[in-house]
Design a protein around this motif. Structure first.
Motif: not given
Ligand SMILES: [Zn+2]
Length: 449
Positions: A225-248
């Protein structure tokens, strides 16, 4: 208004920072009372009324206030005086020496965050000396224990003396520092930080003699379980802050770089951009953490003898949640990776924070930075770690990380935080004092002032 002699102000700020660095406030044990008393002496000598409150012996928290006319609610400037431990033998100069070499002031806490304590202190002193008429109270709080979650510092103040620090807005770490990307200088101002959701995973199995292996070994279940979790990519979530950061950042780039950066926000392309376009692994890991909840295994335990299969095995996991996510939504993502065989217990939780950039204070921060550095691009930032803003925000305060620092070329701010040879350039401190003072004066001063 009386003119300010900025060279003298810089000398004074440097002196105060050197003295602060010479006070060993390594946490644990903290001993922040000594730093609080040092600040109190400076403030009382200039007519401030100062309160020092101890949450526990030696854990001093200092608060003072400049009164406004009450027409608008207060602004809080807050900082922490404790620092993280050092490995003194790995430093070039004494970590509690406050020595100056080649234009830099060296010492544990120079950037995190005694240098910022000095900026905020000078802002208070200058507001008073210039007799700036204020429409908002300006509160200054230098507190204990931030490096150990603020239990004896800001957390304690919010629980026990909220009236002393209640404000509409607050400024503190972590942000306002410059980063040069390509040919542009960006100032990253913190407007959001991730939440905490620390976990204990526990696998149960059948105990037995290790000479006869079987298929219900708790150690093996947990490790999978630990190995799976450590290697997993959890889903993408774009927050307003990061959207503005990346656009900027993207909008200041040319051609391909710009398109690639915007691809980070696109669920179809984000992973590919992270892996193929961002060659710098530090950047790649940071962008990943800004766009995903994370669950990082940090410890394992299955106490037993070599020849005994234990009945339980445990792991601890540092979970971090994005703004907009809940404990439940995070646990669902974790469950989807590790399955149902392992028990999950939440051991510590704190909500993520996110504040709007469409506020009069953020506009004042941006405008003032651009006045002092006309090429500056000011962008909001999501901190993947946690600060005392978690506590302050419980009072309904809008918290920004804004400790303005124009860094010399090549100076890696992030590497100095908690690192060896922590240092702050004198010119960076001088810039910070001016920009912070101008920001606070513009935001809190009466219009006719
Ligand atoms: Zn800090």
């Amino acid at each position: 208004m009386e003119t300010i002699h900025w060279d003298a102000v810089t000398e004074e700020a440097v002196r105060h920072l050197q003295s602060l660095l010479q006070i060993d406030t390594t946490n644990p044990p903290g001993n922040e009372r000594a730093a609080a008393e040092f600040l109190a002496d400076i403030l009382t000598a200039e007519g401030f009324e100062v309160t020092i409150l101890e949450s526990a012996p030696g854990r001093g928290n200092l608060i003072t206030r400049l009164k406004g006319d009450g027409s608008e609610p207060p602004l809080l400037l807050y900082s922490h005086t404790d620092v993280v431990p050092v490995e003194a033998e790995r430093w070039r100069y004494p970590p509690f020496g406050g020595e100056i070499h080649d234009g830099y002031i060296y010492g544990r806490g120079a950037v995190d965050m005694k240098g910022i304590v000095a900026m905020q202190l000078m802002t208070m002193l200058l507001l008073k000396r210039t007799a700036t008429p204020l429409r908002r109270d300006v509160i200054f709080a230098a507190t204990a224990d931030e490096e150990m979650a603020g239990v004896y510092g800001m957390g304690w103040l919010v629980d026990n003396h909220p009236e002393l620090i209640r404000a509409e807005y607050a400024l503190s770490e972590f942000g306002g520092f410059s980063v040069t990307l390509g040919t542009r200088r960006f100032y990253l101002c913190q407007t959001a930080e991730k939440g905490l959701c620390w976990l204990r995973l526990r696998a149960q199995g059948r105990p037995g003699h290790a000479s006869v292996p079987h298929d219900r070994n708790a150690v093996v279940r947990l490790a999978e379980a630990v190995a799976r979790l450590g290697r997993a990519k959890l889903p993408l979530h774009v927050t307003p802050t990061v959207r503005e950061f990346v656009h900027g950042i993207a909008e200041a780039q040319e051609g391909e770089g710009r398109e690639a950066l915007l691809g980070l926000l696109d669920p179809q392309r984000s992973d590919a951009v992270l892996e193929r376009v961002l060659s710098d692994s530090w950047l790649r890991y940071n962008f990943y953490a800004m766009l995903h909840n994370t669950a990082t295994p940090t410890g394992l335990r299955a106490e037993s003898k070599t020849n005994v299969i234990p009945s339980t095995a445990e792991a601890i996991v540092d979970g971090r949640t994005l703004p907009g996510q809940t404990q439940e939504s995070f646990l669902q993502e974790v469950r989807a990776v590790i399955g149902d065989e392992v028990e999950v217990e939440v051991t510590l939780a704190a909500r993520p924070l996110e504040f709007p950039t469409d506020t009069p204070l953020f506009r004042t921060m941006r405008r003032t930075l651009q006045q002092h550095d006309p090429d500056a691009v000011v962008v909001p930032m999501l901190l993947t770690g946690a600060t005392d803003a978690k506590h302050v925000a419980r009072l309904g305060t809008v918290c920004y990380g804004f400790s303005p620092m124009r860094l010399p070329p090549g100076e890696d701010f992030m590497a100095r935080v908690h690192g060896h040879d922590e240092r702050l350039a004198i010119e960076t401190l001088a810039f910070g004092v001016r920009v912070l003072f101008d920001t606070v004066r513009a935001f809190c001063g009466r219009k006719e002032a």
